[in-house]
Design an enzyme around this catalytic site. Structure first.
Site, PDB file in Angstrom:
ATOM      1  N   ASN A   1       0.686  -0.932  -0.082  1.00 26.26           N
ATOM      2  CA  ASN A   1       0.092  -0.006  -0.300  1.00 26.26           C
ATOM      3  C   ASN A   1       0.871   1.059   0.194  1.00 26.26           C
ATOM      4  O   ASN A   1       0.212   2.373  -0.723  1.00 26.26           O
ATOM      5  CB  ASN A   1      -1.043   0.356   1.364  1.00 26.26           C
ATOM      6  CG  ASN A   1       0.092  -0.453   2.306  1.00 26.26           C
ATOM      7  OD1 ASN A   1       0.553  -0.899   2.372  1.00 26.26           O
ATOM      8  ND2 ASN A   1      -0.382   1.002   3.276  1.00 26.26           N
TER       9      ASN A   1
ATOM     10  N   CYS B   1      -3.748   4.582   7.665  1.00 25.74           N
ATOM     11  CA  CYS B   1      -4.087   4.250   8.673  1.00 25.74           C
ATOM     12  C   CYS B   1      -2.718   4.849   9.801  1.00 25.74           C
ATOM     13  O   CYS B   1      -3.275   4.394  10.822  1.00 25.74           O
ATOM     14  CB  CYS B   1      -4.001   2.550   8.332  1.00 25.74           C
ATOM     15  SG  CYS B   1      -5.198   1.944   7.391  1.00 25.74           S
TER      16      CYS B   1
END
Length: 405
Positions: free
Chosen positions: A156, A329
């Protein structure tokens, strides 16, 4: 068409819902509101038919059997169900050792840590400087009691594509359950589960122009993989995952995967050209470094460290660009990216990294604007940096003894 600011270049964090997807979802909020588990009337049948069509669409993108697709609330839940479900089911027969990689998403790392608290042992593998996993390192980590390995398809933060086919062969040969987090891969790389020796694969919709809050777990039928359910209740989804199915979300995921299958090849070409243009435009800024391998990488991602510029001050300076340092996140914490640290970047370079992720609605005009803005702001921020001045004076900063503070 006038360009709207800020420019969204954070497609790896989430994507906008494609208008075609939203349009398909809306009827299932109002007119077709039935519970797909209601078997006794047409409201339920209509909803159930929509859920099953979407299951087929998700399966089609990855060349799986629709019966192998289990709906979840997203990739985080899929990862939890896969790792906890398989590790617990097979612990007594296969063993209690899990293999994963230091650059995995937190949804994997924290789940594996939880398994360690429950008495499992885990090995966290290093990656090479290009972000890729060395197959020999993986093989060397396998023990007689290894029950499960989990390796992400596409990272990611740096967008590198791991050698999933080869890892699958190794796992199948050794009888190890192989889980792959493919949240960042759908619509970006070809996935063929009839060929890949993958037992469990996690998906979500919101990285592929679908809604948030819906995902799926692929659970192989041949050879059959068993799981312990993590969510108990009415026994929905063949007992793997209880809870009333959110028809509108599921329809959205089906449609966005259908569009991904149709448009992926063209879209990857267009997005890749924009990414290459961005890279070319930023490469002539002095002391910039690309993080992660550039060939084994999805077209959508560019992660660059701008040395002697602090990532956080950079993000403030380029607030017309929606980008991130680290992953969404964890970018709320000011810790340097653990992924970049695993690639061997020092704290300073990890701190000065920016992830640009490009997608379906990015235009050439936006990329041109981004290049111009970055040239201006990097120059300005470096003028304020005493480290930049020392670097320009030819001082090797790694040899400087800083006073304790």
């Amino acid at each position: 068409m006038t360009m709207k600011l800020p420019i969204y270049l954070d497609y790896s964090a989430t994507t906008p819902v494609d208008p075609r997807v939203a349009e398909k979802m809306i009827p299932y909020l109002c007119e077709h509101f039935g519970n797909p588990a209601s078997r006794s009337h047409s409201f339920g049948w209509v909803a159930d038919a929509a859920v099953e069509e979407a299951r087929e669409q998700v399966a089609a993108l990855v060349n799986a059997d629709p019966k192998e697709i289990v709906w979840t609330s997203g990739a985080t839940e899929s990862n939890n169900l896969a790792i906890k479900g398989a590790a617990n089911f097979y612990a007594s027969t296969k063993g209690k050792h899990i293999i994963t990689v230091k650059t995995e998403h937190k949804a994997i790392l924290d789940t594996v840590r939880e398994m360690e608290r429950q008495g499992f042992e885990a090995t966290y593998l290093d990656v090479k400087e290009d972000g890729l996993l060395d197959l020999e390192v993986f093989k060397a980590a396998i023990r007689p009691d290894t029950v499960l390995a989990s390796v992400m398809f596409v990272n990611n933060e740096v967008g590198v594509i791991q050698p999933i086919a080869e890892l699958g062969e190794i796992c199948r040969e050794k009888g190890i359950i192989f889980h792959v987090d493919a949240a960042q891969a759908t619509g970006k790389v070809d996935i063929d589960l009839s060929k890949l020796k993958v037992d469990l694969m996690s998906f979500c919709a919101h990285k592929t122009y679908g809604p948030k809050g819906i995902g799926a777990l692929y659970v192989r039928r041949k050879p059959r993989i068993r799981l312990e359910a993590q969510m108990h209740g009415g026994g929905h989804e063949r007992g793997f995952r209880s809870g009333t199915l959110p028809t509108h979300q599921i329809v959205g995921m089906g449609e966005c995967f259908r569009l991904a299958k149709e448009e992926m090849a063209e879209e990857n070409k267009r997005v890749g050209a924009l990414r290459d243009k961005l890279l070319k435009g930023l490469q002539d800024i002095e002391a910039t470094f690309v993080n992660g391998d550039l060939t084994q990488r999805v077209a959508h991602n560019l992660n660059i460290s701008f040395a002697y510029v602090e990532g956080e001050s950079m993000i403030m300076a380029i607030k017309d660009l929606a980008v991130s340092s680290g992953s969404a996140c964890t970018s709320a914490s000011l810790e340097p990216s653990y992924v970049l640290r695993a690639l061997g970047r020092d704290d300073e370079l990890a701190h000065s990294s920016i992830r640009f992720s490009i997608g379906r609605f990015t235009t050439e005009e936006e990329i041109d604007y981004a290049i111009k803005l970055l040239h201006q702001k990097v120059g300005k921020l470096r003028e304020l940096s005493p480290l930049w001045e020392m670097y320009k004076d030819g001082i090797d900063l790694s040899t400087v003894q800083w006073a304790a503070h």
